[in-house]
Design an enzyme around this catalytic site. Structure first.
Site, short mmCIF file in Angstrom:
data_model
loop_
_atom_site.label_atom_id
_atom_site.label_comp_id
_atom_site.label_asym_id
_atom_site.label_seq_id
_atom_site.Cartn_x
_atom_site.Cartn_y
_atom_site.Cartn_z
N HIS A 1 -15.71 112.39 60.95
CA HIS A 1 -16.47 113.23 60.23
C HIS A 1 -16.46 112.70 58.73
O HIS A 1 -15.55 112.17 58.23
CB HIS A 1 -15.45 114.51 60.12
CG HIS A 1 -16.28 115.65 59.50
ND1 HIS A 1 -16.28 115.83 57.96
CD2 HIS A 1 -17.07 116.71 59.94
CE1 HIS A 1 -17.12 116.74 57.58
NE2 HIS A 1 -17.49 117.40 58.92
N SER B 1 -24.68 122.67 57.27
CA SER B 1 -25.10 123.95 56.83
C SER B 1 -25.83 124.84 57.98
O SER B 1 -26.87 125.42 57.73
CB SER B 1 -26.00 123.77 55.58
OG SER B 1 -25.24 123.32 54.68
N GLU C 1 -16.02 113.78 55.91
CA GLU C 1 -14.77 113.94 54.94
C GLU C 1 -13.77 112.88 55.22
O GLU C 1 -13.16 112.73 54.41
CB GLU C 1 -14.35 115.57 55.26
CG GLU C 1 -15.51 116.35 54.41
CD GLU C 1 -15.66 117.84 55.19
OE1 GLU C 1 -14.68 118.36 55.91
OE2 GLU C 1 -16.44 118.32 54.91
N GLY D 1 -22.06 121.41 53.87
CA GLY D 1 -21.26 122.38 53.06
C GLY D 1 -22.06 122.57 51.85
O GLY D 1 -21.65 123.18 50.77
N GLY E 1 -19.59 124.20 60.27
CA GLY E 1 -18.12 124.22 59.51
C GLY E 1 -18.29 125.65 59.07
O GLY E 1 -17.48 126.38 59.53
N GLY E 2 -18.44 125.90 57.76
CA GLY E 2 -18.41 127.08 57.10
C GLY E 2 -18.83 128.22 58.14
O GLY E 2 -17.95 129.30 58.06
N GLU F 1 -24.82 114.46 61.30
CA GLU F 1 -24.36 115.07 60.19
C GLU F 1 -24.75 114.32 58.88
O GLU F 1 -23.87 113.68 58.28
CB GLU F 1 -23.00 115.67 60.08
CG GLU F 1 -22.52 116.30 61.40
CD GLU F 1 -21.36 117.18 60.95
OE1 GLU F 1 -21.47 118.39 61.22
OE2 GLU F 1 -20.22 116.64 60.65
N ASN G 1 -15.98 123.58 63.44
CA ASN G 1 -14.98 122.67 62.97
C ASN G 1 -14.22 123.42 61.75
O ASN G 1 -15.04 123.45 60.61
CB ASN G 1 -15.60 121.35 62.36
CG ASN G 1 -14.79 120.49 61.62
OD1 ASN G 1 -13.64 120.74 61.29
ND2 ASN G 1 -15.36 119.41 60.73
N TRP G 2 -13.13 124.01 61.75
CA TRP G 2 -12.34 124.79 61.11
C TRP G 2 -11.88 124.08 59.83
O TRP G 2 -11.37 124.60 58.78
CB TRP G 2 -11.39 125.76 61.73
CG TRP G 2 -12.11 126.67 62.72
CD1 TRP G 2 -13.40 127.19 62.33
CD2 TRP G 2 -11.58 127.56 63.61
NE1 TRP G 2 -13.62 128.19 63.46
CE2 TRP G 2 -12.62 128.39 64.25
CE3 TRP G 2 -10.21 127.66 64.05
CZ2 TRP G 2 -12.46 129.41 65.24
CZ3 TRP G 2 -10.05 128.71 65.23
CH2 TRP G 2 -10.96 129.25 65.85
N LYS G 3 -11.74 122.65 59.77
CA LYS G 3 -11.38 122.10 58.73
C LYS G 3 -9.97 122.33 58.16
O LYS G 3 -8.99 122.83 59.17
CB LYS G 3 -12.31 122.06 57.42
CG LYS G 3 -13.55 121.60 58.05
CD LYS G 3 -14.77 121.37 56.89
CE LYS G 3 -16.22 120.88 57.63
NZ LYS G 3 -17.06 120.62 56.58
#
Ligand code: PGA
Length: 252
Positions: A97, A215, A99, A175, A236-237, A169, A9-11
Site C-alpha cells: 500500500h 477515493s 502508505e 484519501g 479506504g475512507g 491506486e 482497507n480499514w487502516k
C-alpha cells in the site's frame, strides 16, 4: 469470468468493539445482497484480525491483513508473520500500500520478498501500486506502474498468479477526494493487463482481478466499476461506514 472483489482497507482505525460492530452491520446489510462471482473483503488492523475472523464466520465477508513480514519468524520486533496470520484464519494480505511505501520505506525489492513469502505460504497477495501526482503530471505514470509490477511481481511463475490480486491506486487519489476518472482507471487497467499478457500470456492476464483504489465512494463507484478492466475496488475512507461500503458493494 474474472472474480470481482470489493475490499475495505480499514487502516489504523477502529477498536475491537468498533470492528465488531462494523462487521455486524455489514453482515446485516449484505444478508440479502446477491454476491455472485463477487468477494467482499475487509482488512482490520492486526490486533482485531482474530476477533474479526470469528465475527465474520458463516458470512460472505472475508477478513484479510493489511501487511505481513517476509521472514518465517525471528527477531523482528513489532512484525507479524504468515504463520501468525494463518493461525488466526487469515489467508490473504494487502501488500505494498502506498502508505507502507511512503511512511515505512517499503521498496519494490522488499515487496518482491513479501509477495514470495505470501505465496510460499499458500496465501493470497493483494498487491498495491500506483503513481505519484508528479509522475502523472510529467506523463511517466505508465512507466512507473510498469516498473512497480516488474520489480515486485515479474519474478513469479505464471502459475503463481492465481493467488495474486492487483490494486491500482494512484497515490494522488488516495484519501484526497480526487478520484481517477473512469476513463483514466480503464486506460491504466488495460495497460496493466497488456503488460502481464506480454510478460506471461493471455490466460494469466485475463484471469487476474485488477481493483481500482483512491477515493471510491457510493457516488462514483457505479461508473468506475462499469469499466471492462476494472474488477472491483480497494476502499479506504468509505469502507469505514457500513452504509457507504454496502452501497459500493452493490455497485459492482
Ligand atoms: P481512500 O483509500 O478510499 O480513502 O482514498 C484507498 C486506499 O488507501 O486503499
Amino acid at each position: 469470468m474474472r472474480t470481482k472483489i470489493v475490499a475495505g482497507n480499514w487502516k489504523m482505525n477502529n477498536t475491537i468493539e468498533e470492528t465488531t460492530t462494523l462487521i455486524k452491520e455489514l453482515q446485516i446489510a449484505l444478508k440479502d445482497v446477491s454476491l455472485e462471482n463477487t468477494r467482499v473483503l475487509v482488512a482490520p488492523t492486526f490486533v482485531n484480525l482474530s476477533r474479526g475472523v470469528e465475527n465474520a464466520k458463516d458470512s460472505n465477508i472475508e477478513v484479510v491483513a493489511q501487511n505481513m513480514h517476509q521472514a518465517k519468524n525471528g527477531a523482528f520486533t513489532g512484525e507479524i508473520s504468515a504463520d501468525m496470520l494463518k493461525s488466526v484464519g487469515v489467508v490473504s494480505v494487502i501488500l505494498g500500500h502506498s502508505e507502507r511505501r511512503t511512511y515505512f520505506g517499503e521498496t519494490d525489492a522488499l515487496l518482491a520478498e513479501k509477495v514470495s513469502a505470501t505465496l510460499d505460504n499458500t496465501m493470497e497477495a493483494i498487491f498495491c501500486f500506483g503513481e505519484l501526482l508528479e509522475d502523472r503530471k510529467s506523463g511517466n505514470h505508465f512507466s512507473v506502474v510498469e516498473s512497480q509490477l516488474k520489480n515486485a511481481l515479474f519474478h513469479l511463475e505464471a502459475a503463481a498468479w492465481k493467488n495474486i490480486v492487483l490494486a491500482y491506486e494512484p497515490v494522488w487519489a488516495i484519501g484526497t477526494g480526487e478520484t481517477a476518472s473512469p476513463e483514466q482507471a480503464q486506460e491504466m487497467h488495460a495497460f496493466i493487463r497488456n503488460i502481464i499478457k506480454e510478460q506471461y500470456n493471455g490466460e494469466v492476464a485475463d484471469a487476474v482481478s485488477i481493483l481500482y483504489g483512491g477515493s471510491v465512494k457510493p457516488a462514483n463507484a457505479v461508473e468506475i466499476f462499469s469499466k471492462p478492466d476494472v474488477d472491483g475496488g480497494l476502499i479506504g475512507g468509505a469502507a469505514l461506514n457500513a452504509a457507504d461500503f454496502t452501497a459500493i458493494i452493490k455497485a459492482i
